[in-house]
Design a protein around this motif. Structure first.
Motif, PDB file in Angstrom:
ATOM      1  N   ILE A   1      -8.382  -4.069   5.621  1.00  0.00           N
ATOM      2  CA  ILE A   1      -8.661  -2.889   6.275  1.00  0.00           C
ATOM      3  C   ILE A   1     -10.092  -2.268   5.743  1.00  0.00           C
ATOM      4  O   ILE A   1     -10.812  -1.775   6.659  1.00  0.00           O
ATOM      5  CB  ILE A   1      -7.450  -1.766   5.927  1.00  0.00           C
ATOM      6  N   LEU A   2     -10.299  -2.637   4.441  1.00  0.00           N
ATOM      7  CA  LEU A   2     -11.636  -1.965   3.900  1.00  0.00           C
ATOM      8  C   LEU A   2     -12.905  -2.972   4.468  1.00  0.00           C
ATOM      9  O   LEU A   2     -13.866  -2.554   4.709  1.00  0.00           O
ATOM     10  CB  LEU A   2     -11.587  -2.458   2.483  1.00  0.00           C
ATOM     11  N   LYS A   3     -12.320  -4.008   4.774  1.00  0.00           N
ATOM     12  CA  LYS A   3     -13.422  -5.049   5.409  1.00  0.00           C
ATOM     13  C   LYS A   3     -13.907  -4.742   6.929  1.00  0.00           C
ATOM     14  O   LYS A   3     -14.853  -4.712   7.330  1.00  0.00           O
ATOM     15  CB  LYS A   3     -12.927  -6.658   5.363  1.00  0.00           C
ATOM     16  N   ALA A   4     -12.678  -4.076   7.636  1.00  0.00           N
ATOM     17  CA  ALA A   4     -12.741  -3.876   8.850  1.00  0.00           C
ATOM     18  C   ALA A   4     -13.756  -2.544   8.823  1.00  0.00           C
ATOM     19  O   ALA A   4     -14.608  -2.293   9.818  1.00  0.00           O
ATOM     20  CB  ALA A   4     -11.613  -3.283   9.636  1.00  0.00           C
ATOM     21  N   PHE A   5     -13.635  -1.441   7.844  1.00  0.00           N
ATOM     22  CA  PHE A   5     -14.226  -0.535   7.868  1.00  0.00           C
ATOM     23  C   PHE A   5     -15.829  -0.987   7.556  1.00  0.00           C
ATOM     24  O   PHE A   5     -16.752  -0.225   7.960  1.00  0.00           O
ATOM     25  CB  PHE A   5     -13.871   0.695   6.998  1.00  0.00           C
TER      26      PHE A   5
ATOM     27  N   LEU B   1      -5.936   1.243  12.720  1.00  0.00           N
ATOM     28  CA  LEU B   1      -4.450   1.385  12.938  1.00  0.00           C
ATOM     29  C   LEU B   1      -3.530   0.213  12.478  1.00  0.00           C
ATOM     30  O   LEU B   1      -3.943  -1.157  12.889  1.00  0.00           O
ATOM     31  CB  LEU B   1      -3.860   1.648  14.465  1.00  0.00           C
ATOM     32  N   VAL B   2      -2.681   0.292  11.718  1.00  0.00           N
ATOM     33  CA  VAL B   2      -1.359  -0.731  11.498  1.00  0.00           C
ATOM     34  C   VAL B   2      -0.038  -0.458  11.752  1.00  0.00           C
ATOM     35  O   VAL B   2       0.340   0.819  11.798  1.00  0.00           O
ATOM     36  CB  VAL B   2      -1.272  -0.853   9.801  1.00  0.00           C
ATOM     37  N   SER B   3       0.532  -1.358  12.630  1.00  0.00           N
ATOM     38  CA  SER B   3       1.798  -0.989  12.993  1.00  0.00           C
ATOM     39  C   SER B   3       2.753  -2.395  12.850  1.00  0.00           C
ATOM     40  O   SER B   3       2.270  -3.268  13.181  1.00  0.00           O
ATOM     41  CB  SER B   3       1.790  -0.516  14.532  1.00  0.00           C
ATOM     42  N   GLY B   4       3.802  -1.948  12.409  1.00  0.00           N
ATOM     43  CA  GLY B   4       4.910  -3.395  12.169  1.00  0.00           C
ATOM     44  C   GLY B   4       6.246  -2.700  12.638  1.00  0.00           C
ATOM     45  O   GLY B   4       6.516  -1.623  13.244  1.00  0.00           O
ATOM     46  N   CYS B   5       7.285  -3.487  12.115  1.00  0.00           N
ATOM     47  CA  CYS B   5       8.657  -3.419  12.505  1.00  0.00           C
ATOM     48  C   CYS B   5       9.341  -1.871  11.763  1.00  0.00           C
ATOM     49  O   CYS B   5       8.627  -1.620  10.759  1.00  0.00           O
ATOM     50  CB  CYS B   5       9.550  -4.187  12.138  1.00  0.00           C
TER      51      CYS B   5
ATOM     52  N   LEU C   1      -0.880   3.696  -0.763  1.00  0.00           N
ATOM     53  CA  LEU C   1      -1.689   3.836  -1.712  1.00  0.00           C
ATOM     54  C   LEU C   1      -3.268   3.703  -1.302  1.00  0.00           C
ATOM     55  O   LEU C   1      -4.151   4.172  -1.621  1.00  0.00           O
ATOM     56  CB  LEU C   1      -1.520   2.658  -2.932  1.00  0.00           C
ATOM     57  N   LEU C   2      -3.360   2.713  -0.249  1.00  0.00           N
ATOM     58  CA  LEU C   2      -4.628   2.681   0.435  1.00  0.00           C
ATOM     59  C   LEU C   2      -5.237   4.001   0.856  1.00  0.00           C
ATOM     60  O   LEU C   2      -6.533   4.290   0.894  1.00  0.00           O
ATOM     61  CB  LEU C   2      -4.794   1.356   1.486  1.00  0.00           C
ATOM     62  N   LYS C   3      -4.420   4.584   1.711  1.00  0.00           N
ATOM     63  CA  LYS C   3      -4.506   5.942   2.237  1.00  0.00           C
ATOM     64  C   LYS C   3      -5.277   6.859   1.366  1.00  0.00           C
ATOM     65  O   LYS C   3      -6.080   7.763   1.607  1.00  0.00           O
ATOM     66  CB  LYS C   3      -3.416   6.284   3.101  1.00  0.00           C
ATOM     67  N   ARG C   4      -4.575   6.874   0.173  1.00  0.00           N
ATOM     68  CA  ARG C   4      -5.027   7.978  -0.726  1.00  0.00           C
ATOM     69  C   ARG C   4      -6.122   7.552  -1.624  1.00  0.00           C
ATOM     70  O   ARG C   4      -7.076   8.263  -2.122  1.00  0.00           O
ATOM     71  CB  ARG C   4      -3.870   8.149  -2.034  1.00  0.00           C
TER      72      ARG C   4
ATOM     73  N   GLY D   1     -15.220   6.672   0.190  1.00  0.00           N
ATOM     74  CA  GLY D   1     -16.199   7.491   1.233  1.00  0.00           C
ATOM     75  C   GLY D   1     -15.637   7.330   2.783  1.00  0.00           C
ATOM     76  O   GLY D   1     -16.396   7.774   3.658  1.00  0.00           O
ATOM     77  N   ILE D   2     -14.445   6.857   2.822  1.00  0.00           N
ATOM     78  CA  ILE D   2     -13.818   6.582   3.940  1.00  0.00           C
ATOM     79  C   ILE D   2     -12.944   7.914   4.131  1.00  0.00           C
ATOM     80  O   ILE D   2     -12.068   8.063   3.469  1.00  0.00           O
ATOM     81  CB  ILE D   2     -13.222   5.335   4.296  1.00  0.00           C
ATOM     82  N   ASP D   3     -13.213   8.620   5.463  1.00  0.00           N
ATOM     83  CA  ASP D   3     -12.146   9.658   5.703  1.00  0.00           C
ATOM     84  C   ASP D   3     -10.795   9.049   6.101  1.00  0.00           C
ATOM     85  O   ASP D   3     -10.569   8.206   7.001  1.00  0.00           O
ATOM     86  CB  ASP D   3     -12.729  10.227   7.075  1.00  0.00           C
ATOM     87  N   PRO D   4      -9.694   9.626   5.312  1.00  0.00           N
ATOM     88  CA  PRO D   4      -8.373   8.952   5.359  1.00  0.00           C
ATOM     89  C   PRO D   4      -7.825   9.155   6.842  1.00  0.00           C
ATOM     90  O   PRO D   4      -7.039   8.333   7.270  1.00  0.00           O
ATOM     91  CB  PRO D   4      -7.615   9.629   4.447  1.00  0.00           C
ATOM     92  N   ASP D   5      -8.502  10.043   7.465  1.00  0.00           N
ATOM     93  CA  ASP D   5      -8.104  10.347   8.734  1.00  0.00           C
ATOM     94  C   ASP D   5      -8.491   9.043   9.798  1.00  0.00           C
ATOM     95  O   ASP D   5      -7.834   9.149  10.805  1.00  0.00           O
ATOM     96  CB  ASP D   5      -8.536  12.007   9.492  1.00  0.00           C
ATOM     97  N   ARG D   6      -9.173   8.436   9.224  1.00  0.00           N
ATOM     98  CA  ARG D   6      -9.668   7.159  10.393  1.00  0.00           C
ATOM     99  C   ARG D   6      -8.673   5.979   9.901  1.00  0.00           C
ATOM    100  O   ARG D   6      -8.887   5.120  10.726  1.00  0.00           O
ATOM    101  CB  ARG D   6     -11.259   6.865   9.817  1.00  0.00           C
ATOM    102  N   PHE D   7      -7.646   6.128   9.105  1.00  0.00           N
ATOM    103  CA  PHE D   7      -6.583   4.944   8.954  1.00  0.00           C
ATOM    104  C   PHE D   7      -5.172   5.879   9.290  1.00  0.00           C
ATOM    105  O   PHE D   7      -4.936   6.750   8.826  1.00  0.00           O
ATOM    106  CB  PHE D   7      -6.679   4.574   7.489  1.00  0.00           C
ATOM    107  N   GLU D   8      -4.450   4.727   9.825  1.00  0.00           N
ATOM    108  CA  GLU D   8      -3.159   5.304  10.110  1.00  0.00           C
ATOM    109  C   GLU D   8      -2.022   4.079  10.111  1.00  0.00           C
ATOM    110  O   GLU D   8      -2.698   2.825  10.574  1.00  0.00           O
ATOM    111  CB  GLU D   8      -2.849   6.200  11.451  1.00  0.00           C
ATOM    112  N   TYR D   9      -0.939   4.145   9.467  1.00  0.00           N
ATOM    113  CA  TYR D   9       0.075   3.183   9.789  1.00  0.00           C
ATOM    114  C   TYR D   9       1.175   3.755  10.180  1.00  0.00           C
ATOM    115  O   TYR D   9       1.679   4.898  10.039  1.00  0.00           O
ATOM    116  CB  TYR D   9       0.402   2.347   8.356  1.00  0.00           C
TER     117      TYR D   9
END
Ligand code: FES
Length: 164
Positions: free
Chosen positions: A54-58, A66-70, A90-93, A99-107
C-alpha cells in the motif's frame, strides 16, 4: 453517476480473489455503473496484503488505495482477513507519520454476491478521493510495468500469507 470534470484519478484496489474480486465482477456483469478510476490488483486473500504494498502504491503516485476482502468469518483461509484487519488498521493510524492523508486509504469487506454493496463502496471511496484531489505525493505515477510488478510480487506468495 457524477462525471468528475473528465478527470480520472489513480485509485488502486487490492481485492481478495474469492469475495471482493468476484463481487466486482458480479457488479460488472450486472451492469452496475461505477467510476472508472479504480485499477484492481487481485490478491489470493486480504491476509496476503503486506502494508508495504500500500505504501508502495502511494509512493508510486496513487491518489487513493482501497482494500477489500471477504467478510469476517467468510475468509477462504479461515482467518486471513483477521490478520489483514489488524495490519490495515495499524497502517491507517501510521499513515499520517508518512505524510499520507489516512482518508486516502480504506479497507472493507464485500462478498461475491454483493454487487450493489461493491458499487456503493467504489462510488463512495471515489467521491472521497475526488474531494481530496490528486495526491500531493505524486512524483512518478506507476507505469503499467510497475503495476504488473506489484501484481507479480503479490502472486509470489500463496494463500493468505499467514500459513507458512
Ligand atoms: Fe478473502 Fe481471505 S480469502 S479475505
Amino acid at each position: 453517476m457524477p462525471v468528475y470534470d473528465g478527470k480520472e484519478l489513480r485509485i488502486i484496489g487490492f481485492l481478495c480473489n474469492w469475495c471482493s474480486y468476484a463481487g466486482a465482477d458480479t457488479a460488472g456483469v450486472g451492469r452496475f455503473q461505477q467510476p472508472t478510476d479504480l485499477r484492481i490488483i487481485k490478491v489470493p486473500c486480504s491476509g496476503r496484503i503486506d502494508p508495504l504494498f500500500i505504501l508502495k502504491a502511494f509512493q508510486g503516485g496513487a491518489d487513493g488505495v482501497l482494500v477489500s476482502g471477504c467478510h469476517p468469518r467468510d475468509c477462504h483461509y479461515a482467518e486471513g482477513n483477521y490478520y489483514a484487519r489488524r495490519r490495515l488498521e495499524l497502517l491507517k493510524r501510521f499513515l499520517p507519520v508518512t505524510g499520507i492523508d489516512p482518508d486516502r486509504f480504506e479497507y472493507t469487506w464485500v462478498s461475491a454476491s454483493e454487487a450493489p454493496r461493491w458499487q456503493h463502496v467504489v462510488q463512495t471511496f471515489t467521491d472521497r478521493i475526488h474531494k481530496l484531489g490528486p495526491s500531493p505525493l505524486l512524483a512518478a505515477p506507476l507505469t503499467d510495468a510497475e503495476m504488473a510488478k506489484l501484481q507479480s510480487q503479490v502472486e509470489a506468495g500463496s494463500g493468505c500469507g499467514c500459513h507458512k
